[in-house]
Design an enzyme around this catalytic site. Structure first.
Site, PDB file in Angstrom:
ATOM      1  N   ASN A 120     -32.359 -12.329  32.942  1.00 23.17           N
ATOM      2  CA  ASN A 120     -32.993 -12.350  34.229  1.00 23.17           C
ATOM      3  C   ASN A 120     -31.897 -12.240  35.232  1.00 23.17           C
ATOM      4  OD1 ASN A 120     -32.722 -14.867  35.269  1.00 23.17           O
ATOM      5  ND2 ASN A 120     -34.181 -15.199  33.641  1.00 23.17           N
ATOM      6  N   ASP A 172     -38.961 -17.082  29.324  1.00 24.50           N
ATOM      7  CA  ASP A 172     -40.409 -17.578  28.706  1.00 24.50           C
ATOM      8  C   ASP A 172     -40.351 -17.033  27.396  1.00 24.50           C
ATOM      9  OD1 ASP A 172     -41.316 -18.437  31.263  1.00 24.50           O
ATOM     10  OD2 ASP A 172     -41.916 -16.635  31.913  1.00 24.50           O
ATOM     11  N   LYS A 177     -24.146  -7.116  15.108  1.00 28.20           N
ATOM     12  CA  LYS A 177     -24.429  -6.198  15.896  1.00 28.20           C
ATOM     13  C   LYS A 177     -25.266  -4.815  15.386  1.00 28.20           C
ATOM     14  CE  LYS A 177     -22.485  -2.590  19.082  1.00 28.20           C
ATOM     15  NZ  LYS A 177     -21.346  -1.918  19.650  1.00 28.20           N
ATOM     16  N   PHE A 182     -39.371 -25.258  40.137  1.00 31.24           N
ATOM     17  CA  PHE A 182     -39.236 -24.012  41.143  1.00 31.24           C
ATOM     18  C   PHE A 182     -40.200 -22.838  40.662  1.00 31.24           C
ATOM     19  CE2 PHE A 182     -35.534 -25.733  43.007  1.00 31.24           C
ATOM     20  CZ  PHE A 182     -35.150 -25.127  44.135  1.00 31.24           C
ATOM     21  N   LYS A 206     -49.004 -24.213  39.420  1.00 34.31           N
ATOM     22  CA  LYS A 206     -47.847 -24.737  38.610  1.00 34.31           C
ATOM     23  C   LYS A 206     -47.530 -26.263  38.758  1.00 34.31           C
ATOM     24  CE  LYS A 206     -43.073 -23.530  37.374  1.00 34.31           C
ATOM     25  NZ  LYS A 206     -42.177 -22.678  37.479  1.00 34.31           N
ATOM     26  N   LYS A 238     -48.173 -28.286  35.445  1.00 37.27           N
ATOM     27  CA  LYS A 238     -46.935 -28.987  34.775  1.00 37.27           C
ATOM     28  C   LYS A 238     -46.961 -30.598  35.094  1.00 37.27           C
ATOM     29  CE  LYS A 238     -45.067 -24.956  33.941  1.00 37.27           C
ATOM     30  NZ  LYS A 238     -44.574 -24.449  32.809  1.00 37.27           N
TER      31      LYS A 238
END
Length: 410
Positions: free
Chosen positions: A216, A285, A295, A330, A344, A348
């Site tokens: 990301n 995730d 490869k 976060f 969240k 959590k």
């Protein structure tokens, strides 16, 4: 309370006076100025006449955005510049501190703008010596350094190494990062002393094959800023970092990992000895179910699809084991920010969720500022857009308010 935290609570940035002396390392004072600015400080400079022979005032004026004080006279906007600067500053840094200026400071001599300003400073003062090895080792210089230390003046360096004159030995100006860290330490409270804080940061890389991976846009800047700020406030910080280009903050123990699984294992292991955790990493995730061991060649191994499996939930697993410890998570979102963050928090079991809208340019991945909302059981606190260092300290302030103390889980 004084320094950076008081300044933040007063609605302004911490103020640092840079006192530049006439040594060959004077050019490094420019880098110190930049480092302090990056940490969220407002910096102004005063220079000796000898310093101006090495670096012109125009350089410091351009970098600081403020006039440089070089004389006690002829300042139309400031008839008493030394008193105004001294009272303005939250801390003063003398760099590179020459043997001459150190001698004047020790004897209380004030015969130019810089030494007069330093003599008038009621704030903490940091001295970063830079001179020839024989000058540093001279008994007079050592006595002056001892006198200044006895009066509460802080020192950073000097280091040993090859000097500008060609000699090798002690007298080399300390590294810019060390000087900046020492200066910032004068500005912050020691309210996290003894607290063992665990922080994660950056992205994770989930291997498709030995060359390709899923990732990301996280850079790790926010987590590194938190780790750096916590160390300055006295915490013993362990930073579990995904792949980033950032250097480890001074005084922080970094554990480098690559995948979500590696980060999960490192976090759970380190949490056994931690008093609190702040999970700022952008952990993947999903990860490829069966990464190739070689490869993949598109000419004979065309990749039409990648089977993915969910990664372990680091925040949830830490919260399940937290006991009385504080855990901060976060939530990086692009829509319904507060709703997602609140959900969240509940799901959590964290104590605080730091929510930021990464679709906004001032709070997106890689930005040097952030605009976050602090979501807890007590409600939602929306902060203004601030430099990352200020956001980090705001988060740490809340961690302190939540009751983090050393060995609270023992």
């Amino acid at each position: 309370m004084s320094g950076e935290r008081a300044a933040r609570q007063g609605g302004r940035r911490p103020r640092v006076l840079l006192a530049v002396c006439g040594g060959i390392a004077a050019y490094k004072a420019c880098e110190v100025l930049r480092g302090l600015q990056k940490a969220g400080c407002d910096v102004r400079a005063t220079m000796t006449a000898d310093a101006e022979r090495f670096v012109g005032t125009a350089t410091f004026e351009a970098l600081s955005g403020a006039p440089v004080a070089t004389s006690l006279y002829g300042n139309p906007g400031s008839p008493i510049p030394h008193i105004e600067l001294a009272e303005w500053a939250d801390a003063a840094v003398v760099v590179p501190a020459t043997a001459n200026v150190m001698a004047k400071m020790a004897c209380g001599i004030a015969d130019d703008c810089l030494t007069t300003t330093i003599l008038a400073c009621p704030c903490p003062v940091l001295v970063a010596p830079g001179m020839n090895v024989h000058m540093w080792q001279n008994p007079a210089t050592q006595a002056n350094a001892m006198t200044l230390r006895a009066r509460g003046v802080s020192f950073v360096g000097p280091d040993s190494g090859r000097l500008a004159c060609g000699d090798v030995g002690e007298g080399k100006l300390a590294g810019v990062g060390e000087i900046v860290a020492a200066a910032l330490a004068l500005l912050v409270p020691n309210d996290l002393a003894g607290v063992r804080l665990l922080v994660n940061a950056g992205p994770t890389h989930e291997a498709i094959d030995p060359v390709r991976y899923i990732a990301n846009r996280s850079t790790g800047k926010m987590g590194y800023a938190i780790a750096e700020a916590a160390a300055r406030r006295g915490a013993e910080v362990t930073l579990v970092s995904g792949p980033t280009a950032l250097p480890a903050p001074a005084g922080v123990r970094r554990v480098s990992v690559e995948s979500a699984e590696q980060m999960h294992d490192a976090m759970l292991s380190a949490f056994a000895d931690a008093d609190a955790a702040i999970c700022s990493a952008a952990v993947a995730d999903y990860t490829p179910a069966a990464p190739a061991g070689h490869k993949l060649k598109k000419s004979r191994e065309h990749l039409d699809a990648i089977e993915l499996v969910e990664t372990s939930d680091i925040l949830a697993d830490l919260c399940a084991a937290k006991g009385g410890r504080v855990i901060v998570g976060f939530a990086a979102e692009t829509d319904d920010l507060i709703a997602h963050a609140s959900e969240k928090l509940r799901r959590k079991g964290a104590d605080l969720i730091v929510a930021n809208d990464v679709s906004r340019p001032e709070s997106t991945f890689g930005a040097d500022t952030n605009r976050v909302a602090l979501v807890s059981a007590a409600g939602v606190e929306q902060l203004e857009t601030m430099p990352l260092a200020d956001v980090a300290n705001a988060i740490l302030d809340r961690v302190c308010e939540l009751g983090t103390v050393p060995n609270s889980h023992k």
